[in-house]
Write an enzyme that holds these catalytic residues in place. Sequence first.
Site, PDB file in Angstrom:
ATOM      1  N   LEU A  58       0.825  -1.208   0.000  1.00  0.00           N
ATOM      2  CA  LEU A  58       0.000   0.000   0.000  1.00  0.00           C
ATOM      3  C   LEU A  58       0.864   1.264   0.000  1.00  0.00           C
ATOM      4  O   LEU A  58       0.390   2.335  -0.353  1.00  0.00           O
ATOM      5  CB  LEU A  58      -0.945   0.003   1.215  1.00  0.00           C
TER       6      LEU A  58
ATOM      7  N   HIS B  17       8.310  -4.413   7.285  1.00  0.00           N
ATOM      8  CA  HIS B  17       7.924  -3.015   7.530  1.00  0.00           C
ATOM      9  C   HIS B  17       8.413  -2.540   8.893  1.00  0.00           C
ATOM     10  O   HIS B  17       8.785  -1.379   9.053  1.00  0.00           O
ATOM     11  CB  HIS B  17       6.394  -2.865   7.484  1.00  0.00           C
TER      12      HIS B  17
HETATM   13 NI    NI Z   1       3.592  -3.157   2.606  1.00  0.00          NI
END
Ligand code: NI
Length: 169
Positions: A93, A138
């Site tokens: 995203l 992340h």
């Molecule tokens: Ni991601």
Amino acid sequence: MIRPILRYGADTLHASASDVERFDDGLQRLIDDMVETMYAAPGVGLAAPQVGVAQRLFVADPSGGRSSDELIILANPHVLEEDGVQREEEGCLSLPGFTATVPRPTRLVLEGQDRDGTTIRLEGDGLLARVFSHELDHLDGTLFVNRLRGIRRDLIVRRVCKLQRLGKW
Ligand code: NI
């Protein structure tokens, strides 16, 4: 509340996050917002650094919200077991419009804490193992593009830089 999702280039996305220490009202709000933001995007995983919060927390749902019992919320995750390698195309995203084939484990067992701070253990195979691996990255400031090499990485980075220059990123 849907929170804005940071894109490649934002500082929080490229730094290691800190442990979640307080499972207070603020954390509950953050979790609710992250779940809402992930489903609205729509996506199958979202890590706290993607909404600008440098904490080791992610939410995931490999069904994308189609199945009510597949929502996962995990704070302070670490890997207990890891097996195999799968190579599938994935996106993020924080890198809208880009995908790449990234090697990920076929199976991962994670231990972490749920939204109340209780220690839990989760096992993921296939897509869920891939999501786990992507979201763990992340928390260490790694995006899928950082796992690519050479021309495949350069191509994406160059196109992002161009979009940034055009004010379209
Ligand atoms: Ni991601």
